[in-house]
Design an enzyme around this catalytic site. Structure first.
Site, PDB file in Angstrom:
ATOM      1  N   ARG A  31       0.833  -1.203   0.000  1.00  0.00           N
ATOM      2  CA  ARG A  31       0.000   0.000   0.000  1.00  0.00           C
ATOM      3  C   ARG A  31       0.869   1.254   0.000  1.00  0.00           C
ATOM      4  NH1 ARG A  31      -5.279  -1.354   0.551  1.00  0.00           N
ATOM      5  NH2 ARG A  31      -5.660  -3.423   1.449  1.00  0.00           N
ATOM      6  N   ASP A  32       0.461   2.228  -0.822  1.00  0.00           N
ATOM      7  CA  ASP A  32       1.159   3.504  -0.859  1.00  0.00           C
ATOM      8  C   ASP A  32       0.991   4.201   0.486  1.00  0.00           C
ATOM      9  OD1 ASP A  32       2.122   5.517  -3.422  1.00  0.00           O
ATOM     10  OD2 ASP A  32       1.698   6.449  -1.475  1.00  0.00           O
ATOM     11  N   ILE A  33       2.069   4.785   0.981  1.00  0.00           N
ATOM     12  CA  ILE A  33       2.053   5.419   2.297  1.00  0.00           C
ATOM     13  C   ILE A  33       1.216   6.703   2.298  1.00  0.00           C
ATOM     14  CG2 ILE A  33       4.098   6.898   2.040  1.00  0.00           C
ATOM     15  CD1 ILE A  33       5.024   5.790   4.786  1.00  0.00           C
ATOM     16  N   ASN A  88       4.244   7.138 -13.328  1.00  0.00           N
ATOM     17  CA  ASN A  88       4.854   8.459 -13.467  1.00  0.00           C
ATOM     18  C   ASN A  88       6.260   8.268 -14.037  1.00  0.00           C
ATOM     19  OD1 ASN A  88       2.604   9.770 -12.353  1.00  0.00           O
ATOM     20  ND2 ASN A  88       3.359   9.451 -10.272  1.00  0.00           N
ATOM     21  N   VAL A  97      10.458   8.358  -7.106  1.00  0.00           N
ATOM     22  CA  VAL A  97      11.268   7.171  -6.822  1.00  0.00           C
ATOM     23  C   VAL A  97      11.644   6.550  -8.161  1.00  0.00           C
ATOM     24  CG1 VAL A  97      11.349   4.915  -5.701  1.00  0.00           C
ATOM     25  CG2 VAL A  97      10.059   6.784  -4.625  1.00  0.00           C
ATOM     26  N   HIS A 101       7.767   1.502 -10.871  1.00  0.00           N
ATOM     27  CA  HIS A 101       6.635   1.030 -10.069  1.00  0.00           C
ATOM     28  C   HIS A 101       5.348   1.479 -10.730  1.00  0.00           C
ATOM     29  CE1 HIS A 101       7.843   5.006  -8.674  1.00  0.00           C
ATOM     30  NE2 HIS A 101       6.571   5.248  -8.400  1.00  0.00           N
ATOM     31  N   HIS A 103       1.386   2.456 -10.050  1.00  0.00           N
ATOM     32  CA  HIS A 103       0.361   2.820  -9.076  1.00  0.00           C
ATOM     33  C   HIS A 103      -0.942   2.151  -9.504  1.00  0.00           C
ATOM     34  CE1 HIS A 103       2.498   6.400  -7.247  1.00  0.00           C
ATOM     35  NE2 HIS A 103       3.153   6.313  -8.400  1.00  0.00           N
TER      36      HIS A 103
HETATM   37  P1  AMP Z   1       6.190   8.336  -7.745  1.00  0.00           P
HETATM   38  O1  AMP Z   1       5.948   9.733  -7.237  1.00  0.00           O
HETATM   39  O2  AMP Z   1       5.383   7.957  -8.937  1.00  0.00           O
HETATM   40  O3  AMP Z   1       7.670   8.072  -7.903  1.00  0.00           O
HETATM   41  O4  AMP Z   1       5.637   7.374  -6.607  1.00  0.00           O
HETATM   42  C1  AMP Z   1       6.315   7.121  -5.418  1.00  0.00           C
HETATM   43  C2  AMP Z   1       5.262   6.700  -4.439  1.00  0.00           C
HETATM   44  O5  AMP Z   1       5.894   6.022  -3.384  1.00  0.00           O
HETATM   45  C3  AMP Z   1       4.490   7.881  -3.811  1.00  0.00           C
HETATM   46  O6  AMP Z   1       3.108   7.739  -4.104  1.00  0.00           O
HETATM   47  C4  AMP Z   1       4.789   7.739  -2.312  1.00  0.00           C
HETATM   48  O7  AMP Z   1       3.671   8.061  -1.509  1.00  0.00           O
HETATM   49  C5  AMP Z   1       5.175   6.277  -2.209  1.00  0.00           C
HETATM   50  N1  AMP Z   1       6.035   5.947  -1.096  1.00  0.00           N
HETATM   51  C6  AMP Z   1       7.192   6.572  -0.746  1.00  0.00           C
HETATM   52  N2  AMP Z   1       7.726   5.971   0.339  1.00  0.00           N
HETATM   53  C7  AMP Z   1       6.903   4.952   0.664  1.00  0.00           C
HETATM   54  C8  AMP Z   1       6.910   3.956   1.689  1.00  0.00           C
HETATM   55  N3  AMP Z   1       7.886   3.898   2.614  1.00  0.00           N
HETATM   56  N4  AMP Z   1       5.893   3.055   1.725  1.00  0.00           N
HETATM   57  C9  AMP Z   1       4.905   3.111   0.814  1.00  0.00           C
HETATM   58  N5  AMP Z   1       4.841   4.023  -0.182  1.00  0.00           N
HETATM   59  C10 AMP Z   1       5.828   4.931  -0.259  1.00  0.00           C
END
Ligand code: AMP
Length: 116
Positions: A31-33, A88, A97, A101, A103
């Protein structure tokens, strides 16, 4: 490829916690944080060799297909099999990141927005 483990590699290594909903040899889903939808799950290849979906498509299309199949499986379990899939790609598109990945966004989503 970055020499530093990405935050997602650290989740895979259990160095930092996450709410993991699926894992196999190739991918992990958690799950996204900071959820942007009622269901917001990230599907992440375990390799961090690919920074974004275009690199993944060029370098390992079968792994991209695995990411999509995992998104479907997660959506089947958590949001009736219907979902929006967002990759993204690049900082100006919101990528933060650089370990590819997907979403998986589900639940009731606004019709007008294509973003997460
Ligand atoms: P992006 O902005 O497309 O690179 O997505 C990175 C996603 O990773 C964002 O939606 C963040 O909320 C999510 N994220 C960052 N750190 C964590 C974490 N420790 N656990 C879960 N999701 C995370």
């Amino acid at each position: 490829m970055s020499t530093e483990p990405s935050i997602f590699s650290r989740i895979i290594a259990r160095e930092i916690p996450a709410d993991i909903v699926f894992e196999n040899d190739a991918v992990i889903a958690f799950r996204d944080i900071a959820p942007k939808a009622p269901v917001h799950i990230l599907v992440v290849p375990k390799t961090q060799a690919f920074a974004n979906v275009s690199e993944l498509a060029a370098g390992d299309p079968a792994l991209l297909a695995t990411v999509v199949a995992t998104a479907q499986a997660v959506a089947d379990e958590y949001c009736d099999g219907e979902f929006r899939l967002v990759f993204n790609t690049g900082p100006s598109a919101g990528q933060t990141v650089f370990h590819v990945h997907a979403h998986v966004l589900g639940g009731t989503l606004s019709e007008g927005s294509l973003g997460q």
